[in-house]
Design a protein around this motif. Sequence first.
Motif, mmCIF file in Angstrom:
data_model
loop_
_atom_site.group_PDB
_atom_site.id
_atom_site.type_symbol
_atom_site.label_atom_id
_atom_site.label_comp_id
_atom_site.label_asym_id
_atom_site.label_seq_id
_atom_site.Cartn_x
_atom_site.Cartn_y
_atom_site.Cartn_z
ATOM 1 N N TYR A 45 0.849 -1.194 0.000
ATOM 2 C CA TYR A 45 0.000 0.000 0.000
ATOM 3 C C TYR A 45 0.885 1.245 0.000
ATOM 4 C CZ TYR A 45 -4.179 2.741 1.090
ATOM 5 O OH TYR A 45 -5.221 3.633 1.042
ATOM 6 N N PRO A 46 1.449 1.610 -1.152
ATOM 7 C CA PRO A 46 2.397 2.732 -1.213
ATOM 8 C C PRO A 46 1.805 4.067 -0.766
ATOM 9 C CG PRO A 46 2.435 1.459 -3.251
ATOM 10 C CD PRO A 46 1.280 0.954 -2.437
ATOM 11 N N ALA A 47 0.512 4.260 -0.871
ATOM 12 C CA ALA A 47 -0.114 5.541 -0.525
ATOM 13 C C ALA A 47 -0.331 5.713 0.978
ATOM 14 C CB ALA A 47 -1.448 5.667 -1.255
ATOM 15 N N LEU A 48 0.225 4.814 1.780
ATOM 16 C CA LEU A 48 0.085 4.891 3.234
ATOM 17 C C LEU A 48 0.885 6.067 3.782
ATOM 18 C CD1 LEU A 48 -0.964 3.477 5.840
ATOM 19 C CD2 LEU A 48 1.246 2.317 5.919
ATOM 20 N N ALA A 49 0.211 6.935 4.502
ATOM 21 C CA ALA A 49 0.854 8.073 5.164
ATOM 22 C C ALA A 49 0.923 7.759 6.655
ATOM 23 C CB ALA A 49 0.044 9.342 4.928
ATOM 24 N N THR A 50 2.102 7.915 7.244
ATOM 25 C CA THR A 50 2.281 7.662 8.673
ATOM 26 C C THR A 50 2.573 8.994 9.347
ATOM 27 O OG1 THR A 50 3.147 5.467 8.189
ATOM 28 C CG2 THR A 50 3.584 6.343 10.385
ATOM 29 N N ALA A 62 -4.531 12.516 -3.301
ATOM 30 C CA ALA A 62 -4.119 13.442 -4.366
ATOM 31 C C ALA A 62 -2.692 13.858 -4.015
ATOM 32 C CB ALA A 62 -5.061 14.647 -4.431
ATOM 33 N N PRO A 63 -1.933 14.426 -4.950
ATOM 34 C CA PRO A 63 -0.524 14.738 -4.661
ATOM 35 C C PRO A 63 -0.281 15.565 -3.400
ATOM 36 C CG PRO A 63 -0.915 14.893 -6.998
ATOM 37 C CD PRO A 63 -2.267 14.680 -6.352
ATOM 38 N N ARG A 64 -1.217 16.397 -2.993
ATOM 39 C CA ARG A 64 -1.045 17.216 -1.777
ATOM 40 C C ARG A 64 -2.046 16.904 -0.666
ATOM 41 N NH1 ARG A 64 1.877 22.311 -2.023
ATOM 42 N NH2 ARG A 64 2.766 22.552 -4.092
ATOM 43 N N TRP A 65 -2.809 15.812 -0.799
ATOM 44 C CA TRP A 65 -3.893 15.575 0.152
ATOM 45 C C TRP A 65 -3.880 14.163 0.729
ATOM 46 C CZ3 TRP A 65 -6.659 19.577 1.831
ATOM 47 C CH2 TRP A 65 -6.657 20.738 1.052
ATOM 48 N N VAL A 66 -4.022 14.094 2.050
ATOM 49 C CA VAL A 66 -4.106 12.833 2.776
ATOM 50 C C VAL A 66 -5.459 12.797 3.490
ATOM 51 C CG1 VAL A 66 -3.149 11.481 4.691
ATOM 52 C CG2 VAL A 66 -1.618 12.642 3.076
ATOM 53 N N LEU A 67 -6.174 11.700 3.309
ATOM 54 C CA LEU A 67 -7.455 11.477 3.987
ATOM 55 C C LEU A 67 -7.187 10.610 5.205
ATOM 56 C CD1 LEU A 67 -10.610 11.678 3.924
ATOM 57 C CD2 LEU A 67 -10.548 9.507 2.649
ATOM 58 N N THR A 68 -7.777 10.979 6.333
ATOM 59 C CA THR A 68 -7.560 10.227 7.568
ATOM 60 C C THR A 68 -8.758 10.369 8.491
ATOM 61 O OG1 THR A 68 -5.966 9.827 9.355
ATOM 62 C CG2 THR A 68 -6.405 12.144 8.775
ATOM 63 N N ALA A 69 -8.688 9.713 9.626
ATOM 64 C CA ALA A 69 -9.695 9.878 10.672
ATOM 65 C C ALA A 69 -9.335 11.132 11.476
ATOM 66 C CB ALA A 69 -9.716 8.654 11.579
ATOM 67 N N ALA A 70 -10.341 11.894 11.848
ATOM 68 C CA ALA A 70 -10.089 13.141 12.584
ATOM 69 C C ALA A 70 -9.345 12.892 13.892
ATOM 70 C CB ALA A 70 -11.415 13.855 12.848
ATOM 71 N N LEU A 113 -0.713 18.844 2.378
ATOM 72 C CA LEU A 113 0.747 18.846 2.446
ATOM 73 C C LEU A 113 1.299 20.131 1.843
ATOM 74 C CD1 LEU A 113 1.355 15.160 1.309
ATOM 75 C CD2 LEU A 113 1.182 16.051 3.650
ATOM 76 N N ALA A 114 2.433 20.593 2.357
ATOM 77 C CA ALA A 114 3.056 21.812 1.842
ATOM 78 C C ALA A 114 3.701 21.584 0.481
ATOM 79 C CB ALA A 114 4.097 22.315 2.844
ATOM 80 N N THR A 115 4.141 20.365 0.226
ATOM 81 C CA THR A 115 4.733 20.033 -1.071
ATOM 82 C C THR A 115 4.031 18.808 -1.644
ATOM 83 O OG1 THR A 115 6.437 18.681 -0.023
ATOM 84 C CG2 THR A 115 7.010 20.960 -0.493
ATOM 85 N N ALA A 116 3.959 18.751 -2.944
ATOM 86 C CA ALA A 116 3.285 17.640 -3.612
ATOM 87 C C ALA A 116 4.140 16.380 -3.592
ATOM 88 C CB ALA A 116 2.955 18.007 -5.054
ATOM 89 N N VAL A 117 3.481 15.243 -3.476
ATOM 90 C CA VAL A 117 4.144 13.943 -3.567
ATOM 91 C C VAL A 117 4.143 13.561 -5.043
ATOM 92 C CG1 VAL A 117 4.033 11.517 -2.885
ATOM 93 C CG2 VAL A 117 3.303 13.306 -1.274
ATOM 94 N N SER A 118 5.326 13.352 -5.609
ATOM 95 C CA SER A 118 5.393 13.083 -7.043
ATOM 96 C C SER A 118 5.753 11.637 -7.383
ATOM 97 C CB SER A 118 6.397 14.023 -7.711
ATOM 98 O OG SER A 118 7.677 13.820 -7.157
ATOM 99 N N ASP A 119 6.292 10.896 -6.401
ATOM 100 C CA ASP A 119 6.764 9.542 -6.704
ATOM 101 C C ASP A 119 5.848 8.428 -6.195
ATOM 102 O OD1 ASP A 119 7.343 10.175 -4.060
ATOM 103 O OD2 ASP A 119 9.192 9.007 -4.027
ATOM 104 N N ILE A 120 4.689 8.790 -5.653
ATOM 105 C CA ILE A 120 3.729 7.798 -5.149
ATOM 106 C C ILE A 120 2.367 8.116 -5.754
ATOM 107 C CG2 ILE A 120 2.541 6.901 -3.105
ATOM 108 C CD1 ILE A 120 5.067 7.661 -1.502
ATOM 109 N N ALA A 121 1.738 7.119 -6.332
ATOM 110 C CA ALA A 121 0.407 7.320 -6.913
ATOM 111 C C ALA A 121 -0.634 7.366 -5.801
ATOM 112 C CB ALA A 121 0.080 6.191 -7.885
ATOM 113 N N PRO A 122 -1.503 8.367 -5.818
ATOM 114 C CA PRO A 122 -2.595 8.401 -4.842
ATOM 115 C C PRO A 122 -3.538 7.207 -5.053
ATOM 116 C CG PRO A 122 -2.329 10.529 -5.925
ATOM 117 C CD PRO A 122 -1.484 9.543 -6.675
ATOM 118 N N VAL A 123 -4.226 6.819 -3.986
ATOM 119 C CA VAL A 123 -5.205 5.739 -4.117
ATOM 120 C C VAL A 123 -6.346 6.225 -5.003
ATOM 121 C CG1 VAL A 123 -4.676 4.631 -1.919
ATOM 122 C CG2 VAL A 123 -6.426 6.396 -2.011
#
Length: 145
Positions: A45-50, A62-70, A113-123
């Motif tokens: 799951y490469p799109a995993l944000a920790t 999306a390149p600058r957006w992470v969805l999570t639980a509040a 995110l302040a900078t876009a993620v370019s090397d990981i495809a968003p889900v």
Amino acid sequence: MLQRMTGSFSGFGFWLILLITMPAEAIVIRHDVVDKHYLATVADYPALATFYVDGAHGSLIAPRWVLTAAHTTFCLQPGSLIRLGAALYPVRRLYVHPEHQPGVSHDIALVELATAVSDIAPVQLYTDSDEAGRDLWFIGAGGTG
């Protein structure tokens, strides 16, 4: 009225029967399968944000957006670092649902995110309707496992 409904059942028996007949909503982890078979890796799951050492997670949508639980955002603020793959990305802003009540409702948030993620495809949002009988992955960690 409760006494008439339970008949010869004791109070405990009534509540036990009621509990048994209620639907269960749980994730089943088998005792005869080693834990590592339930754990996903970054490769799975490469799109995993920790978010921090304890391992709260989100998904890159999306390149600058992470969805999570509040409820996972309590330790985040602008400038906090989030790990995606091998890199760290600074948080620009947090958008917690305005009606979020911890442990009650609206447990959703977006992390910009302040900078876009370019090397990981968003889900990608699943739009098909053939999910019956397919495996379902729950990604993240919680206070109970």
